[in-house]
Design an enzyme around this catalytic site. Structure first.
Site, short mmCIF file in Angstrom:
data_model
loop_
_atom_site.label_atom_id
_atom_site.label_comp_id
_atom_site.label_asym_id
_atom_site.label_seq_id
_atom_site.Cartn_x
_atom_site.Cartn_y
_atom_site.Cartn_z
N LYS A 143 0.85 -1.20 0.00
CA LYS A 143 0.00 0.00 0.00
C LYS A 143 0.88 1.25 0.00
O LYS A 143 1.94 1.27 0.64
CB LYS A 143 -0.91 -0.03 1.23
CG LYS A 143 -2.02 1.02 1.23
CD LYS A 143 -2.91 0.85 2.47
CE LYS A 143 -4.03 1.87 2.51
NZ LYS A 143 -4.88 1.72 3.71
N SER A 166 -9.69 1.70 2.67
CA SER A 166 -8.82 2.47 1.81
C SER A 166 -7.78 1.62 1.08
O SER A 166 -7.21 2.07 0.09
CB SER A 166 -8.09 3.53 2.63
OG SER A 166 -7.26 2.93 3.61
N SER A 203 -9.89 -0.70 6.89
CA SER A 203 -9.32 -0.47 5.55
C SER A 203 -8.65 -1.68 4.92
O SER A 203 -8.33 -1.64 3.75
CB SER A 203 -8.32 0.69 5.61
OG SER A 203 -9.00 1.91 5.65
#
Ligand SMILES: [Zn+2]
Lengths: 543, 544
Positions: free
Chosen positions: A120, A195, A219
């Site tokens: 990420k 996210s 997330s």
């Protein structure tokens, strides 16, 4: 073979169209369900183990594997937009060749050797930009690897790219990324969740084997659910946060995605453990999660006999899609078939979690994002005086969701409001923590949906932040309590070309990821009618 | 790395925008807008004549009293910064001692250097404070280019130490006396970096060497009443941190920084006057002079009925013109939006740990002074000896060898102090050891050598070292205390100077000194003076 989801009638119709998604041999009512572990259906494979076997048996070189994986990644990338940064093939091949040299020399190249790992974009990597999906960090390159990344690399893992995300983790769809929106591999008109949407989509579409995400309020778990992959949010402190760009420090956890529980557990094992660069990282021992895994062939008829499973009543209530509820109820039945006792438990403080979470998260984020001032790094606007420099750099650098949360957090921490907001939210947090402790003293694991719905359409909730925030109801309590939770696909609902996956959330006691992985592994292997491979994956995966 | 990440602030003339400094707390800016400066200039000219000279207490008008409190920042002499592994040394090139953590890069996290807790507990105990066994760190939030994270890690509502006091002996020349000043709190925090402003004012640059350096902030009760008391409080604090080894306490380098708050009120009034903060105090004497100036300025305004012109503000002490000038007005209370630092665990102290620190504390200045006082030393001696821990240690070590306190004090305060001053050496750098000083004093007292020879030996020991015994032997300096030998020499001098003998016996008795000098010279200074004079007088007087 028997069926574990009540959603099957709708989903089954698609089986013939898409053999990779899931298969079913029979449709029975749940009253008559029994488990027959001797069934011929193969359990989800560990891709990591397959790669390892291929390498160690010299069936394939790491370079070959990397090239074939990269080809798959690139094929899907224009449609999905999972990645914000991809290094040169040459750089990745150089890593692979080093691994091959080690193998040739008879050395163990490490448990993650040849495994492509997506990271990420809010997790720092020294060899690629790290922007957290924000314009304010466009082009920023960290001078160090995050501890989790460092550990992945030390074990032979190859960081294949930085995955798309909502800016600084603030969002549930990747629509709040400053750069692009990632598509859901099951239906490209839908969001992958967020996210960590890029990390989830990439694993789902097999663009990489496993990936790292971060989970502040869900997330990792919500996009795992939306994309039909396994997502693990470890206990707070289990994995070092060093190198994770902070959103809300007391809630943030680096988490793992994999296409199987085994791969997810292997990745967690790689990155877990104390780190002297994170004062909040725990010194708790990290058990060998793999030793918890029992192959389906050696399972007893009731492999989870005696396990007490609590289904959180408040999570299968109003506001949750009926399809999701029935998938979760089916999962509960599946647990019963496996020998568990399943009871509904009530967590009366559950609904308090959402407001408490949002107050604490925005408060901490308003502080954590203060460092993005355009002075030392990131985008800086030209200004005549200091306040304009700050104002201009931040106004241009941050997206609207981030600005809104900074404003809310600044407000909540202001003199005169602190007691009413931040302090009360902390008190609620204590209540929630205690109620989970209580529930987990009477149950070994708690289960719930990972999200109130399956993946929704891109743009559907973009202008309705409250609706989007409400989607976090299933997950935020776990962050407030600091507990580990594993999400794994358990069924489908109608939608998209071949149905949309639904994730089951399993919550365990602090530092008991081992139990979650063991139970999840058995659940996954015995859930035989479902294979969670999205339609975008057209070729067989073989190593 | 630093060079690629740091950049000049292309912020146009900083100097013209004083509002940009509004949120700054702990740093002194030598900047003030021209407008505010000229405004205060006019005020100044009216009061300077009566107030710049301010050494003496009676300068404070009798019908007013001043209320003074001090906030002191002490930089801790830990090997590394508070939350990262960077070393800190004053004066190193800009941005040469920085890392991702103290630069506040994304993803970097603080990890507490546990030495800081040791030091805070030490100082807390030495200041007679209550310790918080369960405290924490908080974030103090404001924007400034020298503050890389946009917040300072500090302690807010649960400081590590509270409610203590500091005992001070006011020097005799300032009126003497013993004073006790209250300590409100001691808390731990990190320092910010520094801004380097271009001479042309076109840009500023950030130096983060100092960012993250550990500090203790010590807040006093408003217990001081004049500049001397405040300066003595600060000096005692410096002494204390040096005794404890927690800081070098150097004011010039900014290792010890004092910000003082001054207000005045007519005697008898219980309400406090408006508080003015003064910064840029780089020495104890500037603390004292700045406060006395500020008191006079405020009293002047008050007595002219212009007390509304005493406003809540921060003023800078200007060493050159010996006055305070407005740096910035305080527009209401700044809101630092404190909240608990989530990146650091709570600071938990155990009784066992605290007891361990307590037992390791050295003898503190106040206790030392009382001990010296009981030895019968004068307050001047006491203050001199206890002022510097190294000197006190030297003194104590010499006493431990059995020397007389008053004699040792005299030697240290006169010849040894003078030597150190001339040679610019500290007591740890001189070659003389406490053992030899004690030996020297004993040799004089026991009559082995004269005090004159003692001094010669002392300078030899100070400069070159060695032992008293060696020097006496090598130089054949043992005092002649044998009456027969002295008598021989006396006889020789009397025989050699018949004319003077005649004069003496004729009544010119002043010549005794001449004879004594001659005998001493003959003995190469080694004759015991008492014995010499006794024999000499006997001889001179007997034949008359
Ligand atoms: Zn550093």
């Amino acid at each position: 073979m028997l069926l574990s989801t009540l959603q099957t009638p709708r989903s089954l119709s698609r089986l013939t169209r898409h053999p990779h998604s899931f298969t079913s041999r029979a449709s029975l009512t749940h009253q008559t369900q029994t488990l027959t572990p001797s069934s011929p259906s193969p359990p989800p494979q560990s891709e990591i183990l397959s790669i390892r076997h291929a390498l160690l048996s010299r069936r394939a070189s790491a370079a070959d594997l990397v090239l074939s994986q990269l080809a798959r990644l690139r094929l899907a990338e224009p449609r999905l937009r999972s990645f914000l940064h991809l290094p040169d093939d040459d750089a990745l091949l150089a890593h692979a060749r080093r691994l091959d040299a080690r193998i040739a020399a008879g050395e163990d190249p490490g448990p993650l050797a040849g495994v492509l790992v997506g990271v990420k974009d809010n997790i720092c990597t020294a060899d690629m930009p790290s922007t957290a999906g924000s314009r304010i960090l466009e082009g920023y390159r960290a001078p160090f690897d995050a501890t989790a990344v460092k550990r992945v690399r030390e074990l032979g893992g190859i960081v294949v790219g930085k995955t798309n995300m909502d800016e600084f983790g603030m969002g549930s769809t990747t629509e709040a990324s400053a750069f692009q929106v990632t598509a859901n591999p099951w239906d490209e008109s839908r969001v992958p969740g967020g996210s960590s949407g890029g990390s989830a989509a990439a694993v789902s579409a097999r663009q990489c084997v496993v990936s790292l995400g971060s989970d502040t309020g869900g997330s990792v778990r919500q996009p795992a659910s939306f994309c039909g992959v396994v997502g693990l949010k470890p206990t707070y402190g289990r994995v070092s946060r060093f190198g994770l760009m902070a959103y809300a420090s007391s809630l943030d956890a680096i988490g793992c995605f994999g296409s199987s529980v085994a791969d997810t557990g292997t990745l967690l094992h790689a990155i877990a453990g104390h780190d002297r660069f994170d004062a909040t990282s725990s010194k708790q021992d990290v058990p060998d999660f793999q030793s918890h895994f029992v192959a389906v062939s050696s399972l007893e008829s009731k492999p989870l006999k005696g396990l007490r499973v609590g289904l959180i009543r408040e999570t299968i209530d109003d506001g949750v899609d009926a399809g999701v509820i029935s998938a979760i109820r089916a999962a509960a039945l599946h647990f019963e078939e496996l020998g568990c006792s399943v009871n509904e438990v009530s967590l009366p403080s559950f609904s308090l979690g959402l407001p408490a979470y949002y107050i604490l998260a925005v408060s901490e984020s308003s502080s954590n994002l203060s460092r993005y001032d355009g002075i030392r790094y990131g985008n800086q606007v030209y200004a005549d005086e200091l306040d304009s420099l700050y104002g201009g750099s931040r106004a241009q650098g941050f997206g609207s969701e981030v600005k809104m949360r900074i404003l809310m957090g600044t407000y909540a921490l202001s003199a005169g409001y602190y007691d009413a907001y931040y302090k009360r939210a902390q008190q609620v947090r204590t209540i929630i923590r205690n109620s989970f402790k209580e529930a987990l003293s009477q149950n070994d694991i708690l289960i719930s949906p990972a999200a109130p719905s399956a993946a929704y359409k891109i743009g559907e909730k973009k202008n309705d932040p409250l609706a989007m925030y409400a989607g976090d109801i299933m997950t935020v309590n776990v962050n407030l309590a600091g507990l580990p939770a594993l999400v794994l696909p358990c069924g489908f609902v109608e939608g998209g070309p071949s149905g949309l996956p639904v994730g089951l959330q399993m919550i365990g006691a602090a530092f008991n990821e081992g139990e979650l992985l063991r139970v999840g592994h058995i659940f996954e292997q015995t859930l035989e009618n479902c294979k969670f491979v999205p339609p975008i994956v057209v070729d067989d995966i073989a190593y | 790395m630093a060079s690629t990440i740091f950049r000049s602030l292309q912020v146009h003339p900083f100097l013209l925008y004083p509002t940009t400094f509004l949120r700054r707390r702990n740093e002194v800016f030598h900047l003030a807008s021209k407008a505010t400066q000229s405004q205060t200039d006019t005020q100044q000219t009216k009061v300077t004549t009566s107030s710049t000279q301010s050494k003496k207490l009676d300068k404070i008008p009798k019908d007013y009293e001043a209320i003074i409190g001090i906030e002191t920042h002490v930089q801790l002499s830990t090997l590394t910064k508070a939350f990262c592994g960077c070393p800190y040394s004053y004066g190193s090139p800009p941005n040469s001692s920085i890392c991702p953590i103290c630069m506040g890069l994304p993803g970097a996290l603080p990890v507490l250097n546990s030495k800081i807790i040791d030091f805070a507990v030490k100082l807390g105990l030495a200041l007679n404070c209550n310790l918080a066994f369960n405290s924490k760190f908080d974030r103090k939030q404001y924007f400034y280019p020298d503050l890389p994270k946009g917040y300072q890690i500090s302690q807010f509502d649960v400081p590590i130490a509270t409610a203590g006091f500091l005992d001070v002996d006011i020097p005799v020349e300032f009126g003497g006396g013993h004073k006790r000043f209250g300590i409100t709190r001691v808390h731990m925090e990190e320092d910010a970096g520094k801004l380097l402003h271009a001479e042309n004012g076109n840009y500023s640059q950030v130096d983060l060497n100092r960012a993250g350096v550990p500090l203790l902030e010590i807040v006093s009760e408003p217990d001081m009443r004049n500049g001397i008391e405040a300066a003595e409080y600060a000096a005692e604090l410096q002494r204390l941190v040096r005794y404890l080894g927690v800081s070098n306490g150097n004011m010039q380098e900014g290792s010890l920084r004092c910000d003082v708050n001054v207000s005045i009120r007519p005697i008898g009034q219980s309400k406090f006057g408006t508080k003015v903060e003064i910064k840029n105090l780089n020495s104890f004497s500037s603390v004292s002079r700045a406060i006395d100036f500020e008191i006079s300025r405020q009293v002047q305004l008050h007595s002219q009925g212009r007390e509304d012109q005493i406003v809540q503000e921060t003023r800078l002490w200007e060493e050159g013109s010996q006055r305070t000038i407005t740096m910035r007005k305080k527009e209401g209370l700044a809101d630092y939006r404190y909240f608990p630092e989530p990146d650091l665990p709570a600071v938990i102290l155990s009784q066992e740990y605290v007891d361990g620190i307590k037992n390791s504390l050295p003898e503190l200045p106040e206790i030392k002074r009382r001990r010296y006082e009981q030895m019968g030393l004068s307050m001047q001696d006491v203050l001199f000896l206890a002022n510097d821990k190294n000197i006190a240690d030297f003194f104590d070590a010499t006493l431990a060898k059995g020397a007389d306190p008053k004699l040792v004090a005299n030697w240290i305060m006169s010849d040894i102090a003078a030597f150190m001053k001339n040679e610019k050496l500290t007591i740890n750098e001189i070659k003389l050891t406490p053992e030899e000083l004690s030996e020297l004093i004993a040799s004089i007292k026991g009559g082995t050598i004269s005090s004159k020879i003692g001094k010669e030996i002392l300078f030899e020991l100070l400069a070159k070292g060695g032992t008293v015994k060696e020097l006496i032997e090598k130089k054949d300096l043992v005092q002649i205390a044998d009456p027969v030998e002295i008598e021989k020499m006396v006889d020789k001098i009397i025989a050699d100077n018949p004319k003077q003998v005649e004069q003496y016996r004729g009544g010119k008795t002043k010549l005794q000194g001449f004879f004594a000098g001659q005998v001493m010279k003959l003995s190469k200074g080694k004759a015991n003076p008492g014995l010499l004079n006794k024999i000499l007088l006997e001889k001179l007087n007997s034949k008359s």
